[in-house]
Design a protein around this motif. Structure first.
Motif, PDB file in Angstrom:
ATOM      1  N   VAL A 122      50.998  55.970  27.776  1.00  0.00           N
ATOM      2  CA  VAL A 122      49.677  55.738  28.365  1.00  0.00           C
ATOM      3  C   VAL A 122      49.876  54.824  29.566  1.00  0.00           C
ATOM      4  CG1 VAL A 122      48.290  56.103  26.287  1.00  0.00           C
ATOM      5  CG2 VAL A 122      49.249  53.850  26.724  1.00  0.00           C
ATOM      6  N   ARG A 123      49.036  54.990  30.597  1.00  0.00           N
ATOM      7  CA  ARG A 123      49.232  54.253  31.839  1.00  0.00           C
ATOM      8  C   ARG A 123      47.899  53.682  32.330  1.00  0.00           C
ATOM      9  NH1 ARG A 123      52.524  58.734  35.266  1.00  0.00           N
ATOM     10  NH2 ARG A 123      50.507  59.766  34.973  1.00  0.00           N
ATOM     11  N   PRO A 124      47.340  52.729  31.611  1.00  0.00           N
ATOM     12  CA  PRO A 124      46.055  52.176  32.040  1.00  0.00           C
ATOM     13  C   PRO A 124      46.185  51.373  33.333  1.00  0.00           C
ATOM     14  CG  PRO A 124      46.967  50.846  30.279  1.00  0.00           C
ATOM     15  CD  PRO A 124      47.850  52.057  30.397  1.00  0.00           C
ATOM     16  N   GLY A 125      45.090  51.341  34.067  1.00  0.00           N
ATOM     17  CA  GLY A 125      45.044  50.476  35.233  1.00  0.00           C
ATOM     18  C   GLY A 125      44.583  49.087  34.819  1.00  0.00           C
ATOM     19  N   ARG A 126      44.271  48.266  35.803  1.00  0.00           N
ATOM     20  CA  ARG A 126      43.821  46.904  35.541  1.00  0.00           C
ATOM     21  C   ARG A 126      42.511  46.649  36.271  1.00  0.00           C
ATOM     22  NH1 ARG A 126      46.818  43.544  31.841  1.00  0.00           N
ATOM     23  NH2 ARG A 126      48.885  44.522  31.666  1.00  0.00           N
ATOM     24  N   ASP A 127      41.611  45.948  35.595  1.00  0.00           N
ATOM     25  CA  ASP A 127      40.374  45.523  36.239  1.00  0.00           C
ATOM     26  C   ASP A 127      40.721  44.500  37.309  1.00  0.00           C
ATOM     27  OD1 ASP A 127      38.023  43.653  36.653  1.00  0.00           O
ATOM     28  OD2 ASP A 127      37.078  45.197  35.410  1.00  0.00           O
ATOM     29  N   PRO A 128      40.323  44.730  38.564  1.00  0.00           N
ATOM     30  CA  PRO A 128      40.739  43.823  39.645  1.00  0.00           C
ATOM     31  C   PRO A 128      40.190  42.409  39.493  1.00  0.00           C
ATOM     32  CG  PRO A 128      39.106  45.397  40.428  1.00  0.00           C
ATOM     33  CD  PRO A 128      39.509  45.841  39.068  1.00  0.00           C
ATOM     34  N   ARG A 129      39.088  42.249  38.768  1.00  0.00           N
ATOM     35  CA  ARG A 129      38.495  40.922  38.617  1.00  0.00           C
ATOM     36  C   ARG A 129      39.089  40.151  37.450  1.00  0.00           C
ATOM     37  NH1 ARG A 129      32.482  42.431  37.801  1.00  0.00           N
ATOM     38  NH2 ARG A 129      33.599  44.014  36.578  1.00  0.00           N
ATOM     39  N   THR A 130      39.281  40.846  36.321  1.00  0.00           N
ATOM     40  CA  THR A 130      39.720  40.150  35.108  1.00  0.00           C
ATOM     41  C   THR A 130      41.186  40.374  34.769  1.00  0.00           C
ATOM     42  OG1 THR A 130      39.150  42.018  33.670  1.00  0.00           O
ATOM     43  CG2 THR A 130      37.391  40.428  34.170  1.00  0.00           C
ATOM     44  N   GLY A 131      41.768  41.438  35.307  1.00  0.00           N
ATOM     45  CA  GLY A 131      43.141  41.773  34.966  1.00  0.00           C
ATOM     46  C   GLY A 131      43.277  42.499  33.643  1.00  0.00           C
ATOM     47  N   TYR A 132      42.154  42.799  32.977  1.00  0.00           N
ATOM     48  CA  TYR A 132      42.203  43.510  31.707  1.00  0.00           C
ATOM     49  C   TYR A 132      42.603  44.972  31.929  1.00  0.00           C
ATOM     50  CZ  TYR A 132      39.598  39.578  29.657  1.00  0.00           C
ATOM     51  OH  TYR A 132      39.194  38.347  29.220  1.00  0.00           O
ATOM     52  N   ARG A 133      43.256  45.524  30.920  1.00  0.00           N
ATOM     53  CA  ARG A 133      43.582  46.946  30.967  1.00  0.00           C
ATOM     54  C   ARG A 133      42.304  47.773  30.926  1.00  0.00           C
ATOM     55  NH1 ARG A 133      47.590  44.483  28.171  1.00  0.00           N
ATOM     56  NH2 ARG A 133      49.748  45.189  28.482  1.00  0.00           N
ATOM     57  N   VAL A 134      42.290  48.843  31.743  1.00  0.00           N
ATOM     58  CA  VAL A 134      41.153  49.756  31.779  1.00  0.00           C
ATOM     59  C   VAL A 134      41.695  51.173  31.615  1.00  0.00           C
ATOM     60  CG1 VAL A 134      39.207  50.633  33.102  1.00  0.00           C
ATOM     61  CG2 VAL A 134      39.851  48.225  33.293  1.00  0.00           C
ATOM     62  N   TYR A 135      41.196  51.870  30.589  1.00  0.00           N
ATOM     63  CA  TYR A 135      41.671  53.215  30.271  1.00  0.00           C
ATOM     64  C   TYR A 135      40.682  54.243  30.822  1.00  0.00           C
ATOM     65  CZ  TYR A 135      44.868  50.879  27.067  1.00  0.00           C
ATOM     66  OH  TYR A 135      45.852  50.076  26.526  1.00  0.00           O
ATOM     67  N   THR A 136      41.178  55.089  31.725  1.00  0.00           N
ATOM     68  CA  THR A 136      40.351  56.163  32.257  1.00  0.00           C
ATOM     69  C   THR A 136      40.244  57.284  31.228  1.00  0.00           C
ATOM     70  OG1 THR A 136      42.211  57.372  33.202  1.00  0.00           O
ATOM     71  CG2 THR A 136      41.207  55.645  34.583  1.00  0.00           C
TER      72      THR A 136
END
Length: 262
Positions: free
Chosen positions: A162-176
């Motif tokens: 899996v290759r989640p991105g990161r929320d630019p504000r919090t740095g949390y993983r974000v799964y599309t």
């Protein structure tokens, strides 16, 4: 010391090569690699093959499509070394691997059916954050929906599944949506007992296909390849059995003619 020439007629390297659509150098290479039993030599030093060599070469070429060239060569070397337990172990492993590949294919098809059965439900859940909404899904809700720990999703990420991105504000993983699809497929396959390294090529196929729908053609091709491999394993086994019978009939390759080794 003389080298025995197998009985039943003499063949030149070119005769053996033409019969099997190979070059004479390939025939020599196969002999040097132990795929063929040692050739006899004439008084002038020329190689002399026999129909038994032809059977050996035919067995190797029949084994290769099902087992691969390396394993097929190992099988033939084991025959010529008299290591029959190793011969049968290698043959058995080829059939066991085919069975495992069929099991994997069934698991993938089952997982894809499970994934395709919930499109409407997944859409309804997006508002809760379990599946991606406009902003994507976070690791906690996704892990909860799958019934795994967040640490498991992070392990899958390290393995490239899996290759989640990161929320630019919090740095949390974000799964599309595509990330969730991959996570769900990994989860299904893991439940089926498959290792992460076995799952990775399947995830790559899904990504290359552009999703689950286009994967149908790939699965059809996969079925075809497994069927062809199964048939090749049967053909290889039959050719190997014929060669073994002839070796036994001729006393493990010995004949009555001898010539000086050169």
């Amino acid at each position: 010391m003389g080298v025995k020439l197998q009985s039943g007629g003499r063949l030149r390297p070119v005769d053996l090569a033409r019969r099997h659509g190979l070059s004479t150098q390939a025939v020599r290479n196969y002999e040097a690699a132990g795929v063929l039993p040692p050739a006899g030599r004439t008084d002038s030093g020329y190689r002399v093959y026999t129909p038994l060599h032809g059977l050996a070469l035919g067995a190797f070429l029949a084994l290769a499509p099902g087992h691969g060239h390396r394993t097929a060569a190992s099988i033939m070397r084991a025959v010529h070394e008299g290591a029959m337990d190793e011969v049968f172990r290698l043959v058995d492993e080829g059939h066991a691997q085919l069975r495992e590949d069929r099991r994997t294919l069934r698991a993938v098809e089952s997982a894809l059916r499970d994934l395709g059965a919930e499109p409407a439900a997944a859409s309804a859940r997006s508002a809760s954050g379990a599946w991606p909404g406009p902003g994507g899904a976070f690791i906690g809700p996704l892990a909860g929906r799958l019934g795994v720990r967040p640490a498991t999703l992070r392990a899958w990420e390290r393995a490239g599944l899996v290759r989640p991105g990161r929320d630019p504000r919090t740095g949390y993983r974000v799964y599309t949506e595509a990330d969730v699809r991959d996570a769900r497929l990994v989860h299904q396959l893991r439940r089926g007992g498959h290792l992460l390294e076995q799952i990775a090529p399947l995830i790559i196929r899904v990504r290359e296909a552009g999703g689950l729908e286009p994967l149908a053609d790939a699965l059809h091709d996969w079925h075809g390849r497994l069927t062809a491999r199964g048939r090749a394993l049967l053909t290889g086994a039959a050719e190997l059995a014929a060669y073994l019978r002839e070796r036994e009939r001729e006393g493990a390759g010995g004949g009555s003619l001898t010539a000086p080794a050169r």
